[in-house]
Design an enzyme around this catalytic site. Sequence first.
Site, short mmCIF file in Angstrom:
data_model
loop_
_atom_site.label_atom_id
_atom_site.label_comp_id
_atom_site.label_asym_id
_atom_site.label_seq_id
_atom_site.Cartn_x
_atom_site.Cartn_y
_atom_site.Cartn_z
N HIS A 22 0.84 -1.20 0.00
CA HIS A 22 0.00 0.00 0.00
C HIS A 22 0.87 1.25 0.00
CE1 HIS A 22 -2.78 2.85 2.32
NE2 HIS A 22 -3.11 2.89 1.04
N ASP A 64 -4.73 3.80 -4.83
CA ASP A 64 -4.86 4.21 -3.44
C ASP A 64 -6.10 5.08 -3.22
OD1 ASP A 64 -4.17 4.47 -0.76
OD2 ASP A 64 -2.76 6.10 -1.11
N TYR A 120 10.30 13.60 -12.46
CA TYR A 120 11.54 12.81 -12.42
C TYR A 120 11.96 12.54 -10.98
CZ TYR A 120 12.36 13.69 -17.44
OH TYR A 120 12.28 13.76 -18.81
#
Length: 152
Positions: A22, A64, A120
């Site tokens: 998770h 999530d 990035y």
Amino acid sequence: MLKGIPTILSPELLKVLDEMGHTDELTIGDGNFPGHTYGKRVIRLDGHGVPEILDAILQVMPLDTYPNAEGVMVPPCTLMAVEPGDDAKTPIWDTYKEIVAKHDPRGAECFEEINKWDFYKKTKENSTLVIMSSETAIYANIILRKGVVINE
């Protein structure tokens, strides 16, 4: 081969997805994404585009749904925003939103955009895995944050 598993998901990729917990994140990079520069682990899915990879992953991995440590709901899908001054169009994002809506009732609410350099950095610091694709669309990179698997 396994029954009910999208064939695009290789044994190596399935193993990593299963090992993720998770809030772990993964990045799916387009053909221009510097995955080996920013990824801790890289799996190549040459010959495939981001939409088909995204759809296959969301068949086995939930997004999530929980707030972060500060109690703030943060979208579980992150897109690389178009750089200021770049007139690039991103119709592929509409495709991503359609795919996510098939797998998550929040649909387009699952998305946020961040600038290239933050994307990035987020990949380097947070992504368990970078999946490299042969996607030719630009700004087609996406980060997914894994949710809780609930067996019903």
